[in-house]
Design a protein around this motif. Structure first.
Motif, PDB file in Angstrom:
ATOM      1  N   SER A   1       0.831  -1.209   0.000  1.00  0.00           N
ATOM      2  CA  SER A   1       0.000   0.000   0.000  1.00  0.00           C
ATOM      3  C   SER A   1       0.862   1.255   0.000  1.00  0.00           C
ATOM      4  CB  SER A   1      -0.928  -0.004   1.216  1.00  0.00           C
ATOM      5  OG  SER A   1      -1.826  -1.092   1.166  1.00  0.00           O
ATOM      6  N   LEU A   2       1.939   1.229   0.793  1.00  0.00           N
ATOM      7  CA  LEU A   2       2.813   2.396   0.852  1.00  0.00           C
ATOM      8  C   LEU A   2       3.506   2.644  -0.486  1.00  0.00           C
ATOM      9  CD1 LEU A   2       4.028   4.616   2.697  1.00  0.00           C
ATOM     10  CD2 LEU A   2       5.925   3.044   3.122  1.00  0.00           C
ATOM     11  N   ILE A   3       3.980   1.571  -1.119  1.00  0.00           N
ATOM     12  CA  ILE A   3       4.630   1.719  -2.425  1.00  0.00           C
ATOM     13  C   ILE A   3       3.644   2.298  -3.431  1.00  0.00           C
ATOM     14  CG2 ILE A   3       5.630   0.454  -4.375  1.00  0.00           C
ATOM     15  CD1 ILE A   3       6.839  -1.471  -2.306  1.00  0.00           C
TER      16      ILE A   3
ATOM     17  N   ARG B   1       7.101   9.223   8.684  1.00  0.00           N
ATOM     18  CA  ARG B   1       5.717   8.785   8.889  1.00  0.00           C
ATOM     19  C   ARG B   1       5.303   7.857   7.745  1.00  0.00           C
ATOM     20  NH1 ARG B   1       4.699  14.538  10.300  1.00  0.00           N
ATOM     21  NH2 ARG B   1       4.241  14.627  12.536  1.00  0.00           N
ATOM     22  N   ASN B   2       4.528   6.833   8.058  1.00  0.00           N
ATOM     23  CA  ASN B   2       3.852   6.095   6.997  1.00  0.00           C
ATOM     24  C   ASN B   2       2.737   6.965   6.432  1.00  0.00           C
ATOM     25  OD1 ASN B   2       5.331   3.789   6.738  1.00  0.00           O
ATOM     26  ND2 ASN B   2       4.035   2.530   8.049  1.00  0.00           N
ATOM     27  N   ALA B   3       2.394   6.731   5.184  1.00  0.00           N
ATOM     28  CA  ALA B   3       1.460   7.609   4.487  1.00  0.00           C
ATOM     29  C   ALA B   3       0.167   6.883   4.149  1.00  0.00           C
ATOM     30  CB  ALA B   3       2.096   8.145   3.202  1.00  0.00           C
ATOM     31  N   VAL B   4      -0.927   7.634   4.149  1.00  0.00           N
ATOM     32  CA  VAL B   4      -2.227   7.104   3.748  1.00  0.00           C
ATOM     33  C   VAL B   4      -2.853   8.073   2.747  1.00  0.00           C
ATOM     34  CG1 VAL B   4      -3.396   8.203   5.708  1.00  0.00           C
ATOM     35  CG2 VAL B   4      -4.469   6.256   4.556  1.00  0.00           C
ATOM     36  N   ASP B   5      -3.482   7.513   1.744  1.00  0.00           N
ATOM     37  CA  ASP B   5      -4.115   8.305   0.691  1.00  0.00           C
ATOM     38  C   ASP B   5      -5.495   8.764   1.167  1.00  0.00           C
ATOM     39  OD1 ASP B   5      -5.176   9.412  -1.575  1.00  0.00           O
ATOM     40  OD2 ASP B   5      -5.021   7.612  -2.815  1.00  0.00           O
ATOM     41  N   THR B   6      -5.554   9.952   1.746  1.00  0.00           N
ATOM     42  CA  THR B   6      -6.813  10.443   2.298  1.00  0.00           C
ATOM     43  C   THR B   6      -7.791  10.914   1.225  1.00  0.00           C
ATOM     44  OG1 THR B   6      -5.733  12.592   2.674  1.00  0.00           O
ATOM     45  CG2 THR B   6      -5.856  11.071   4.542  1.00  0.00           C
ATOM     46  N   SER B   7      -7.345  10.969  -0.025  1.00  0.00           N
ATOM     47  CA  SER B   7      -8.289  11.253  -1.104  1.00  0.00           C
ATOM     48  C   SER B   7      -9.120  10.017  -1.430  1.00  0.00           C
ATOM     49  CB  SER B   7      -7.548  11.721  -2.358  1.00  0.00           C
ATOM     50  OG  SER B   7      -6.764  10.667  -2.923  1.00  0.00           O
ATOM     51  N   CYS B   8      -8.636   8.861  -1.018  1.00  0.00           N
ATOM     52  CA  CYS B   8      -9.335   7.591  -1.246  1.00  0.00           C
ATOM     53  C   CYS B   8      -9.967   7.075   0.043  1.00  0.00           C
ATOM     54  CB  CYS B   8      -8.359   6.566  -1.814  1.00  0.00           C
ATOM     55  SG  CYS B   8      -9.037   4.906  -2.015  1.00  0.00           S
ATOM     56  N   PHE B   9      -9.184   7.075   1.113  1.00  0.00           N
ATOM     57  CA  PHE B   9      -9.672   6.589   2.400  1.00  0.00           C
ATOM     58  C   PHE B   9     -10.247   7.763   3.181  1.00  0.00           C
ATOM     59  CE2 PHE B   9      -6.467   3.569   1.039  1.00  0.00           C
ATOM     60  CZ  PHE B   9      -7.096   2.351   1.255  1.00  0.00           C
ATOM     61  N   LYS B  10     -11.577   7.842   3.239  1.00  0.00           N
ATOM     62  CA  LYS B  10     -12.269   8.939   3.902  1.00  0.00           C
ATOM     63  C   LYS B  10     -13.656   8.468   4.306  1.00  0.00           C
ATOM     64  CE  LYS B  10     -13.467  10.751  -0.686  1.00  0.00           C
ATOM     65  NZ  LYS B  10     -13.335  11.897  -1.604  1.00  0.00           N
ATOM     66  N   PRO B  11     -14.277   9.120   5.274  1.00  0.00           N
ATOM     67  CA  PRO B  11     -15.594   8.668   5.734  1.00  0.00           C
ATOM     68  C   PRO B  11     -16.680   8.913   4.695  1.00  0.00           C
ATOM     69  CG  PRO B  11     -14.520  10.102   7.350  1.00  0.00           C
ATOM     70  CD  PRO B  11     -13.748  10.229   6.069  1.00  0.00           C
ATOM     71  N   LEU B  12     -17.756   8.170   4.849  1.00  0.00           N
ATOM     72  CA  LEU B  12     -18.957   8.399   4.062  1.00  0.00           C
ATOM     73  C   LEU B  12     -19.867   9.383   4.780  1.00  0.00           C
ATOM     74  CD1 LEU B  12     -19.836   4.730   3.016  1.00  0.00           C
ATOM     75  CD2 LEU B  12     -19.079   6.543   1.476  1.00  0.00           C
ATOM     76  N   ALA B  13     -20.626  10.131   4.017  1.00  0.00           N
ATOM     77  CA  ALA B  13     -21.671  10.966   4.598  1.00  0.00           C
ATOM     78  C   ALA B  13     -22.746  10.063   5.212  1.00  0.00           C
ATOM     79  CB  ALA B  13     -22.265  11.876   3.528  1.00  0.00           C
ATOM     80  N   PRO B  14     -23.554  10.576   6.163  1.00  0.00           N
ATOM     81  CA  PRO B  14     -24.518   9.715   6.871  1.00  0.00           C
ATOM     82  C   PRO B  14     -25.428   8.899   5.965  1.00  0.00           C
ATOM     83  CG  PRO B  14     -24.341  11.835   7.968  1.00  0.00           C
ATOM     84  CD  PRO B  14     -23.518  11.944   6.712  1.00  0.00           C
ATOM     85  N   GLY B  15     -25.975   9.517   4.920  1.00  0.00           N
ATOM     86  CA  GLY B  15     -26.879   8.781   4.033  1.00  0.00           C
ATOM     87  C   GLY B  15     -26.195   7.633   3.313  1.00  0.00           C
ATOM     88  N   PRO B  16     -25.122   7.893   2.559  1.00  0.00           N
ATOM     89  CA  PRO B  16     -24.396   6.808   1.904  1.00  0.00           C
ATOM     90  C   PRO B  16     -23.849   5.777   2.884  1.00  0.00           C
ATOM     91  CG  PRO B  16     -23.790   8.906   0.934  1.00  0.00           C
ATOM     92  CD  PRO B  16     -24.638   9.216   2.126  1.00  0.00           C
ATOM     93  N   TYR B  17     -23.480   6.216   4.094  1.00  0.00           N
ATOM     94  CA  TYR B  17     -22.982   5.271   5.111  1.00  0.00           C
ATOM     95  C   TYR B  17     -24.063   4.258   5.468  1.00  0.00           C
ATOM     96  CZ  TYR B  17     -22.002   3.489   9.787  1.00  0.00           C
ATOM     97  OH  TYR B  17     -21.845   2.664  10.874  1.00  0.00           O
ATOM     98  N   GLN B  18     -25.262   4.746   5.775  1.00  0.00           N
ATOM     99  CA  GLN B  18     -26.348   3.835   6.146  1.00  0.00           C
ATOM    100  C   GLN B  18     -26.670   2.873   5.010  1.00  0.00           C
ATOM    101  OE1 GLN B  18     -27.630   3.419   9.033  1.00  0.00           O
ATOM    102  NE2 GLN B  18     -26.776   5.188  10.113  1.00  0.00           N
ATOM    103  N   GLN B  19     -26.665   3.395   3.778  1.00  0.00           N
ATOM    104  CA  GLN B  19     -26.972   2.555   2.623  1.00  0.00           C
ATOM    105  C   GLN B  19     -25.905   1.494   2.417  1.00  0.00           C
ATOM    106  OE1 GLN B  19     -27.210   4.707  -1.069  1.00  0.00           O
ATOM    107  NE2 GLN B  19     -28.131   3.001  -2.182  1.00  0.00           N
ATOM    108  N   ALA B  20     -24.629   1.894   2.483  1.00  0.00           N
ATOM    109  CA  ALA B  20     -23.538   0.938   2.261  1.00  0.00           C
ATOM    110  C   ALA B  20     -23.499  -0.125   3.353  1.00  0.00           C
ATOM    111  CB  ALA B  20     -22.206   1.682   2.196  1.00  0.00           C
TER     112      ALA B  20
END
Length: 403
Positions: free
Chosen positions: A24-26, A190-209
């Motif tokens: 993932s880091l690479i 620091r290890n890095a994370v792609d926050t453009s990809c890994f991010k929370p869902l809004a409440p509506g899409p969260y409940q649906q998913a």
């Protein structure tokens, strides 16, 4: 002026479903590489028509790269009789693949690179003293049985590196103490994370998913989802997690999702039957990245039961998706967590881990997505990757001016 070339060395194929934070880091370093660099990756081949032992013009994560498969490896998630690192190193010994910059994520393949010219960086991904300690569990890695041989090999190879970047402060200190002549070349990163990809869902899409996932798994709407993501390997100790799940009360409605594969798969299946928790566990196998994002987003808690770690990428991905973490007390992860983004279990025993899991799922108002995102914000890819490439480019300009 031509572009500087960065060659990354690691034993995986980025177009296969592969499990591991290093991969993932690479991928993050490739995705966020500035256009001022040409990127090459020396990995392993798959059954996809790429000829082994040749460079291929490819595209990965929207970025053009050159890819060189050393040998065919159809499944890198399970250890083979001959360790993959040994096969990778042996295949590399007959090649000369030097470039302006070279990134290595295991030290063994650098046996082949000792005579190569170029700027070399070694990334350290674990707490090395803990990793090499047999007290952390038998057979987590082969080197654990031959620590003196490992450290002898390391001493032969370390001086070639222009930089050693460690995501674990204990490893940084260990190397600085053992290689005082290199102290200015060994540093934390620091290890890095792609926050453009890994991010929370809004409440509506969260409940649906979440409801779609619960429906697919035929689970009750009240089910609280616990997520484990990683190799089924002694280092990650999924068997401890299964014992902890068995120690949680059935009325807690906790269901464990296991996203991963590996050497302990049969032992995991046996433990599920032994603890009579088959209705409370779903084994998902190796999960593609796009599906992993959704799993992080809709789970109630992410859990690490590891014996030792560096700084787990999976923890960063979970926090970036707004999901709190429960972890054993190992590696750099505990220092990252706040009281509102997760819990650290100091005792490696099932009851303590079970209690922490129940505490988090029962108190969503305490462990908030906002706190999780705040904890991981310094690890966003833009904050981590850009300074490393900027430093490389400065060294490149200096070397060109002096040549």
């Amino acid at each position: 002026m031509r572009k500087p070339v960065l060659t990354i060395f690691y034993q995986y194929n980025p177009w296969q479903s592969t499990i591991g934070g290093i991969q993932s880091l690479i991928n993050t370093f490739i995705k966020f590489a500035p256009d001022t660099f040409s990127i090459r990756l020396v990995g392993t081949g798959a059954d996809n028509g790429q000829v082994v032992g040749q460079w291929h013009e490819s595209e990965l994560l929207g970025r053009p790269i050159q890819f060189f498969p050393l040998f065919t490896l159809l499944d890198d998630n399970v250890r083979k009789l001959v360790p993959t690192t040994v096969r990778y190193t042996a295949a590399l010994l007959s090649k000369t693949l030097q470039s302006d910059f070279m990134h290595f994520h295991r030290i063994e393949p650098t046996l082949a690179a000792r005579g190569w010219l170029g700027d070399k960086t070694l990334f350290v991904h674990n707490d090395i003293p803990q990793q090499m300690s047999s007290a952390k569990g038998a057979k987590t890695i082969l080197w654990q049985q031959f620590p003196q041989l490992y450290f002898w090999l390391e001493r032969q190879l370390m001086e070639q590196f222009d930089q050693v970047l460690s995501c674990n402060s204990a490893s940084t200190k260990f190397y600085q103490q053992n290689y005082p002549s290199m102290v200015n070349r060994i540093m934390d990163v620091r290890n890095a994370v792609d926050t453009s990809c890994f991010k929370p869902l809004a409440p509506g899409p969260y409940q649906q998913a979440k409801q779609q996932l619960l429906d697919r798994l035929r689970l009750k709407p009240s089910t609280r989802l616990l997520l484990f993501a990683g190799r089924l390997h002694p280092q990650k100790d999924p068997l401890l997690l299964l014992r902890a799940l068995a120690a949680t009360p059935p009325e807690s409605d906790i269901h464990l999702l296991v996203a991963g594969d590996g050497d302990l798969k049969s032992e995991v299946e046996q433990a599920i039957e032994q603890h009579n928790i088959s209705s409370r566990v779903t084994l998902l196998g190796a999960v593609p990245k796009e599906e992993m994002v959704t799993l992080y987003q809709v789970s109630d808690v992410f859990v690490l039961s590891s014996r030792y770690e560096g700084l787990p990428i999976a923890m960063l991905e979970s926090l970036a998706c707004g999901t709190p973490v429960v972890t054993t007390d190992c590696g750099q992860g505990p220092s990252l967590l706040t009281s509102e983004s997760g819990l650290v279990v100091s005792q490696r025993e099932p009851q303590s881990l079970a209690q922490a899991l129940v505490t988090v799922v029962d108190n969503p108002q305490r462990f908030t997505p906002e706190a999780c995102m705040q904890a991981v914000s310094p690890h966003s890819a833009q904050h981590v990757v850009e300074p490393i490439y900027n430093s490389m480019l400065q060294r490149w300009h200096v070397s060109q001016a002096n040549s």
